[in-house]
Write a protein that holds these residues in place. Structure first.
Motif, PDB file in Angstrom:
ATOM      1  N   CYS A  93       6.570 -22.965 -10.326  1.00  0.00           N
ATOM      2  CA  CYS A  93       5.109 -23.511 -10.000  1.00  0.00           C
ATOM      3  C   CYS A  93       4.973 -24.605  -9.727  1.00  0.00           C
ATOM      4  O   CYS A  93       5.751 -23.967  -8.885  1.00  0.00           O
ATOM      5  CB  CYS A  93       5.288 -24.173 -12.116  1.00  0.00           C
ATOM      6  SG  CYS A  93       6.334 -25.215 -12.020  1.00  0.00           S
ATOM      7  N   THR A 195      12.029 -28.419 -12.526  1.00  0.00           N
ATOM      8  CA  THR A 195      10.890 -29.687 -12.877  1.00  0.00           C
ATOM      9  C   THR A 195      11.320 -29.266 -14.977  1.00  0.00           C
ATOM     10  O   THR A 195      11.026 -28.313 -14.836  1.00  0.00           O
ATOM     11  CB  THR A 195       9.970 -29.820 -12.369  1.00  0.00           C
ATOM     12  OG1 THR A 195       9.908 -30.768 -13.110  1.00  0.00           O
ATOM     13  CG2 THR A 195       8.873 -28.774 -12.591  1.00  0.00           C
ATOM     14  N   LYS A 197       9.003 -30.636 -16.038  1.00  0.00           N
ATOM     15  CA  LYS A 197       8.562 -31.444 -16.524  1.00  0.00           C
ATOM     16  C   LYS A 197       7.006 -30.005 -17.135  1.00  0.00           C
ATOM     17  O   LYS A 197       6.057 -29.753 -17.341  1.00  0.00           O
ATOM     18  CB  LYS A 197       7.047 -31.921 -15.458  1.00  0.00           C
ATOM     19  CG  LYS A 197       8.090 -33.437 -15.062  1.00  0.00           C
ATOM     20  CD  LYS A 197       6.621 -34.596 -14.132  1.00  0.00           C
ATOM     21  CE  LYS A 197       6.992 -35.309 -14.173  1.00  0.00           C
ATOM     22  NZ  LYS A 197       6.725 -36.322 -12.965  1.00  0.00           N
ATOM     23  N   ALA A 198       7.924 -28.951 -16.529  1.00  0.00           N
ATOM     24  CA  ALA A 198       7.681 -27.476 -16.983  1.00  0.00           C
ATOM     25  C   ALA A 198       6.998 -26.718 -17.877  1.00  0.00           C
ATOM     26  O   ALA A 198       6.438 -26.564 -18.541  1.00  0.00           O
ATOM     27  CB  ALA A 198       8.261 -27.056 -16.138  1.00  0.00           C
ATOM     28  N   VAL A 200       5.468 -28.005 -20.527  1.00  0.00           N
ATOM     29  CA  VAL A 200       4.258 -29.020 -20.820  1.00  0.00           C
ATOM     30  C   VAL A 200       3.934 -29.871 -21.749  1.00  0.00           C
ATOM     31  O   VAL A 200       3.257 -30.425 -22.200  1.00  0.00           O
ATOM     32  CB  VAL A 200       3.347 -28.323 -19.831  1.00  0.00           C
ATOM     33  CG1 VAL A 200       3.449 -27.260 -18.762  1.00  0.00           C
ATOM     34  CG2 VAL A 200       2.516 -26.724 -20.784  1.00  0.00           C
ATOM     35  N   THR A 254      -1.487 -28.634 -17.783  1.00  0.00           N
ATOM     36  CA  THR A 254      -0.318 -28.504 -16.706  1.00  0.00           C
ATOM     37  C   THR A 254      -0.285 -28.696 -15.552  1.00  0.00           C
ATOM     38  O   THR A 254       0.452 -28.810 -14.844  1.00  0.00           O
ATOM     39  CB  THR A 254      -0.272 -26.747 -16.814  1.00  0.00           C
ATOM     40  OG1 THR A 254      -1.930 -26.184 -16.102  1.00  0.00           O
ATOM     41  CG2 THR A 254      -0.571 -25.667 -17.440  1.00  0.00           C
ATOM     42  N   VAL A 257       2.781 -30.914 -13.817  1.00  0.00           N
ATOM     43  CA  VAL A 257       4.213 -30.274 -13.156  1.00  0.00           C
ATOM     44  C   VAL A 257       3.731 -30.447 -11.428  1.00  0.00           C
ATOM     45  O   VAL A 257       4.612 -30.568 -10.749  1.00  0.00           O
ATOM     46  CB  VAL A 257       4.295 -29.121 -13.119  1.00  0.00           C
ATOM     47  CG1 VAL A 257       4.215 -28.331 -14.852  1.00  0.00           C
ATOM     48  CG2 VAL A 257       2.816 -28.218 -12.817  1.00  0.00           C
TER      49      VAL A 257
END
Length: 274
Positions: A93, A195, A197-198, A200, A254, A257
Motif C-alpha cells: 500500500c 501499517t 492503518k491498512a 481502513v 484509503t 494509509v
C-alpha cells in the motif's frame, strides 16, 4: 494415493487456522509456505492432536516454477489433493510510484500466478475422481478499486472473478469452488504490509470465525462468502457504479494509509492474505 487438503500460506494467520479446522474435520494435510520451522511445528501438533497425517512442503510461491515444484513433490510422496486452499498472499500500500516494482511483481506472482498455476495443476485429478474443492482467499478489497492499494485490490478482484467463473464451469461436475472475501483479519498480514492503518475500516476480526464461515459456505456449495455483517453489507449494498465516482469515494477512505513521503514501510511478504 492418499488424498489430502493442501493449504498455501499455512505457517500462520488464516492458513494455520484453515489447517487446524481441516485437521479437526479429519483431513490429512499438505502445508505449504516459506517458513519450514513453523510449518513443521504446526504439522507435528495437528498430527498429534487429530490423528491425521501432515506433510510439509517449503516453497516460495513468488518463484516462477513454484506450482511445478509443489506438484513434483506431491508425485514423489504419492499424494493427491481433494481440497486446495489457495490462501497465500500479501499486500502493498502507498502511492504506486513509491512501491518497489519487485514487491508488486512478487505480489502478483503469489496472489494471482501461483493461485492459477496450482489450480491448473490440481483440478484435473479432481475431475478425474469426480469430486474435489477449491477455496480461493480474496478480500473485501475485491469489490471496488482501492487507491493506494492499487495492485492488491486488483489482484483480489481477479481472484474473486476467477473463482466465480470456475464455479460456474464446474457446477454439476463434482467440483466445488468457493471464494472467501474477508475484511481485516488480525494476522501478520499487517506486519508485512507495513501499517495497521491498512485496515481502513479500523475493525479487526480473528482467523477462527472467518475460516469457520468459509468451511460452512463450502459445505453449502456457495460461490463466495464475506464473513461479518458489516463486511457483507458493504459488499452487497454499496453502489458499484459509476466506477469513477466509486473510486473517488474509496480514495477518501484509503488515503489514511499515507504517511510522510506517501508510503508506509513494508517488510518481506508473508504467505497469508486478509
Amino acid at each position: 494415493m492418499h488424498t489430502a487438503a493442501l493449504v498455501t500460506g499455512a505457517s500462520s494467520g488464516l492458513g494455520a487456522e484453515f489447517a487446524a479446522q481441516l485437521a479437526a474435520r479429519g483431513h490429512d494435510l499438505i502445508l505449504v509456505a516459506r517458513s519450514g520451522d513453523k510449518l513443521t511445528a504446526l504439522a507435528d501438533r495437528l498430527a498429534a492432536e487429530h490423528g491425521i497425517r501432515a506433510h510439509v512442503l517449503v516453497q516460495d510461491l513468488a518463484e516462477p516454477d513454484a506450482a511445478r515444484h509443489i506438484t513434483d513433490r506431491l508425485a514423489a510422496l504419492e499424494l493427491s489433493v481433494d481440497l486446495l486452499v489457495n490462501n497465500a498472499g500479501f499486500g502493498t500500500c502507498g502511492r504506486f510510484e513509491g512501491i518497489a516494482p519487485d514487491r508488486d511483481h512478487d505480489q502478483l506472482m503469489v496472489n494471482v500466478v501461483a493461485l492459477v498455476d496450482l489450480t491448473h495443476a490440481l483440478l484435473p485429478d479432481m475431475l478425474e475422481r469426480g469430486s474435489g474443492a477449491v477455496v480461493n482467499v480474496a478480500s473485501t478489497a475485491a469489490f471496488q478499486p482501492s487507491p493506494y492499494f492499487a495492485v492488491y485490490s486488483a489482484s483480489k478482484t481477479f481472484v474473486l472473478n476467477f473463482g466465480l467463473a470456475l464455479r460456474q464451469e464446474y457446477r454439476g461436475r463434482g467440483i466445488r469452488v468457493l471464494t472467501l472475501c474477508p475484511g481485516p483479519v488480525d494476522t501478520p498480514f499487517f506486519d508485512a504490509i507495513g501499517t495497521r492503518k491498512a485496515a481502513v475500516n479500523g475493525s479487526f476480526t480473528t482467523p477462527e470465525p472467518v475460516v469457520r464461515a468459509a468451511l460452512r459456505a463450502l459445505d453449502r456449495d456457495r460461490g463466495y462468502v464475506t464473513p461479518g455483517l458489516g463486511n457483507a453489507l458493504s459488499a452487497h449494498l454499496l453502489p458499484r457504479r459509476p466506477r469513477t465516482l466509486v473510486t473517488a469515494l474509496a480514495e477518501r477512505v484509503t488515503r489514511k494509509v499515507l504517511g510522510p513521503g506517501g508510503a508506509p514501510g513494508a517488510t518481506k511478504p508473508k504467505e497469508h492474505a486478509a
